[in-house]
Design a protein around this motif. Sequence first.
Motif, PDB file in Angstrom:
ATOM      1  N   PRO A  89      -1.003   8.754  -4.672  1.00 53.97           N
ATOM      2  CA  PRO A  89      -0.340   8.772  -3.367  1.00 53.97           C
ATOM      3  C   PRO A  89       1.095   8.291  -3.437  1.00 53.97           C
ATOM      4  N   ALA A  90       1.904   8.875  -2.578  1.00 59.46           N
ATOM      5  CA  ALA A  90       3.283   8.407  -2.429  1.00 59.46           C
ATOM      6  C   ALA A  90       3.281   7.296  -1.389  1.00 59.46           C
ATOM      7  N   PRO A  91       4.126   6.300  -1.555  1.00 56.17           N
ATOM      8  CA  PRO A  91       4.204   5.251  -0.541  1.00 56.17           C
ATOM      9  C   PRO A  91       4.613   5.844   0.801  1.00 56.17           C
ATOM     10  N   PRO A  92       4.094   5.277   1.879  1.00 66.94           N
ATOM     11  CA  PRO A  92       4.516   5.761   3.200  1.00 66.94           C
ATOM     12  C   PRO A  92       6.030   5.672   3.337  1.00 66.94           C
ATOM     13  N   ALA A  93       6.642   6.717   3.888  1.00 66.53           N
ATOM     14  CA  ALA A  93       8.101   6.796   3.994  1.00 66.53           C
ATOM     15  C   ALA A  93       8.690   5.688   4.864  1.00 66.53           C
ATOM     16  N   ASP A  94       7.966   5.304   5.899  1.00 63.08           N
ATOM     17  CA  ASP A  94       8.491   4.309   6.831  1.00 63.08           C
ATOM     18  C   ASP A  94       7.982   2.903   6.525  1.00 63.08           C
ATOM     19  N   ALA A  95       7.433   2.728   5.356  1.00 63.60           N
ATOM     20  CA  ALA A  95       6.798   1.455   5.023  1.00 63.60           C
ATOM     21  C   ALA A  95       7.808   0.355   4.724  1.00 63.60           C
ATOM     22  N   ARG A  96       7.454  -0.833   5.188  1.00 65.82           N
ATOM     23  CA  ARG A  96       8.220  -2.009   4.789  1.00 65.82           C
ATOM     24  C   ARG A  96       7.873  -2.311   3.341  1.00 65.82           C
ATOM     25  N   PRO A  97       8.743  -2.975   2.636  1.00 63.95           N
ATOM     26  CA  PRO A  97       8.417  -3.325   1.257  1.00 63.95           C
ATOM     27  C   PRO A  97       7.277  -4.345   1.208  1.00 63.95           C
ATOM     28  N   LEU A  98       6.400  -4.141   0.265  1.00 64.04           N
ATOM     29  CA  LEU A  98       5.317  -5.093   0.044  1.00 64.04           C
ATOM     30  C   LEU A  98       5.883  -6.396  -0.502  1.00 64.04           C
ATOM     31  N   PRO A  99       5.183  -7.498  -0.271  1.00 65.23           N
ATOM     32  CA  PRO A  99       5.611  -8.731  -0.929  1.00 65.23           C
ATOM     33  C   PRO A  99       5.419  -8.587  -2.435  1.00 65.23           C
ATOM     34  N   TRP A 156      -9.528  -2.175   1.414  1.00 64.98           N
ATOM     35  CA  TRP A 156      -9.680  -3.429   0.675  1.00 64.98           C
ATOM     36  C   TRP A 156      -9.065  -3.321  -0.715  1.00 64.98           C
ATOM     37  N   LEU A 157      -8.613  -4.463  -1.206  1.00 65.97           N
ATOM     38  CA  LEU A 157      -8.282  -4.685  -2.605  1.00 65.97           C
ATOM     39  C   LEU A 157      -9.163  -5.844  -3.042  1.00 65.97           C
ATOM     40  N   VAL A 158     -10.057  -5.591  -3.994  1.00 72.03           N
ATOM     41  CA  VAL A 158     -10.986  -6.620  -4.451  1.00 72.03           C
ATOM     42  C   VAL A 158     -10.497  -7.132  -5.796  1.00 72.03           C
ATOM     43  N   SER A 159     -10.321  -8.448  -5.865  1.00 76.92           N
ATOM     44  CA  SER A 159      -9.733  -9.069  -7.045  1.00 76.92           C
ATOM     45  C   SER A 159     -10.221 -10.500  -7.184  1.00 76.92           C
ATOM     46  N   LYS A 160     -10.111 -11.020  -8.395  1.00 71.97           N
ATOM     47  CA  LYS A 160     -10.348 -12.443  -8.628  1.00 71.97           C
ATOM     48  C   LYS A 160      -9.054 -13.128  -9.057  1.00 71.97           C
ATOM     49  N   ASP A 161      -7.965 -12.376  -9.010  1.00 75.97           N
ATOM     50  CA  ASP A 161      -6.670 -12.881  -9.446  1.00 75.97           C
ATOM     51  C   ASP A 161      -6.039 -13.750  -8.359  1.00 75.97           C
ATOM     52  N   ARG A 162      -5.738 -14.971  -8.698  1.00 69.77           N
ATOM     53  CA  ARG A 162      -5.200 -15.925  -7.711  1.00 69.77           C
ATOM     54  C   ARG A 162      -3.879 -15.486  -7.108  1.00 69.77           C
ATOM     55  N   ALA A 163      -3.042 -14.848  -7.914  1.00 68.02           N
ATOM     56  CA  ALA A 163      -1.739 -14.410  -7.389  1.00 68.02           C
ATOM     57  C   ALA A 163      -1.922 -13.369  -6.282  1.00 68.02           C
ATOM     58  N   LEU A 164      -2.878 -12.471  -6.443  1.00 63.25           N
ATOM     59  CA  LEU A 164      -3.155 -11.491  -5.391  1.00 63.25           C
ATOM     60  C   LEU A 164      -3.833 -12.150  -4.194  1.00 63.25           C
ATOM     61  N   LEU A 165      -4.790 -13.020  -4.458  1.00 65.09           N
ATOM     62  CA  LEU A 165      -5.533 -13.660  -3.369  1.00 65.09           C
ATOM     63  C   LEU A 165      -4.624 -14.504  -2.473  1.00 65.09           C
ATOM     64  N   LYS A 166      -3.569 -15.076  -3.040  1.00 67.09           N
ATOM     65  CA  LYS A 166      -2.637 -15.868  -2.239  1.00 67.09           C
ATOM     66  C   LYS A 166      -1.899 -15.022  -1.206  1.00 67.09           C
ATOM     67  N   LEU A 167      -1.856 -13.720  -1.417  1.00 64.91           N
ATOM     68  CA  LEU A 167      -1.159 -12.823  -0.488  1.00 64.91           C
ATOM     69  C   LEU A 167      -2.077 -12.277   0.607  1.00 64.91           C
ATOM     70  N   ALA A 168      -3.345 -12.637   0.594  1.00 60.41           N
ATOM     71  CA  ALA A 168      -4.355 -12.016   1.461  1.00 60.41           C
ATOM     72  C   ALA A 168      -4.002 -12.063   2.947  1.00 60.41           C
ATOM     73  N   ARG A 169      -3.663 -13.209   3.469  1.00 59.80           N
ATOM     74  CA  ARG A 169      -3.375 -13.319   4.910  1.00 59.80           C
ATOM     75  C   ARG A 169      -2.175 -12.471   5.312  1.00 59.80           C
ATOM     76  N   ARG A 170      -1.134 -12.570   4.537  1.00 61.50           N
ATOM     77  CA  ARG A 170       0.089 -11.822   4.856  1.00 61.50           C
ATOM     78  C   ARG A 170      -0.157 -10.316   4.766  1.00 61.50           C
ATOM     79  N   ILE A 171      -0.881  -9.892   3.742  1.00 63.46           N
ATOM     80  CA  ILE A 171      -1.162  -8.459   3.575  1.00 63.46           C
ATOM     81  C   ILE A 171      -2.006  -7.944   4.730  1.00 63.46           C
ATOM     82  N   GLU A 172      -3.036  -8.678   5.102  1.00 62.00           N
ATOM     83  CA  GLU A 172      -3.879  -8.220   6.212  1.00 62.00           C
ATOM     84  C   GLU A 172      -3.081  -8.146   7.511  1.00 62.00           C
ATOM     85  N   ARG A 173      -2.266  -9.134   7.749  1.00 65.24           N
ATOM     86  CA  ARG A 173      -1.459  -9.175   8.977  1.00 65.24           C
ATOM     87  C   ARG A 173      -0.412  -8.061   9.009  1.00 65.24           C
ATOM     88  N   ASP A 174       0.282  -7.858   7.898  1.00 63.98           N
ATOM     89  CA  ASP A 174       1.437  -6.965   7.891  1.00 63.98           C
ATOM     90  C   ASP A 174       1.177  -5.557   7.361  1.00 63.98           C
TER      91      ASP A 174
END
Length: 180
Positions: free
Chosen positions: A109-119, A140-158
Amino acid sequence: MVPAHVTESISTPGAQPCDTPLADGTATVTPVVSVILDSNVWIDILVFDDPVSRPIRLALEGGRLQALIDRRCLAELAYVLDYPQFAKYALDKAQTLQRLAALTRQVDPAPPADARPLPSCRDKDDQKFLELAHASGAHWLVSKDRALLKLARRIERDFAFRIGIPAVFVAACGLAGESV
């Protein structure tokens, strides 16, 4: 909403995949959930048959979930399968990748054209999983990686997809009852 070119999904306005099952007055409709699994979760499924991740595999096999993967994530997994610690499992890499292919839908997939940049993920090697989840419209993105998990709230919100560990995902999607 998941783009139609990526996956077919039954959806109800305002409903979140893996929340309470939906009712239309006479019947319950459960959306097909699209999910990105990072390499460590795939290893748990394909190599270790981890009991926590087993319901994910069973749901994939039963069509309740649709795992999406792109060439970058597939290349990483193929690389990881060559790690020396897996030698003791007498792993047939080609056969393992065939099993993976049967459980996934490869997308580009191509990123959405009007998308804000991901963190930016602190672990730059994990950024590709965020990008795939966002571009594909995965739930969903399922992971055990702490760096990804730290972004969970922001990703879900934004960005309207969720990040969680396998146990949280299994519970949220009601997969714990999946049987062998």
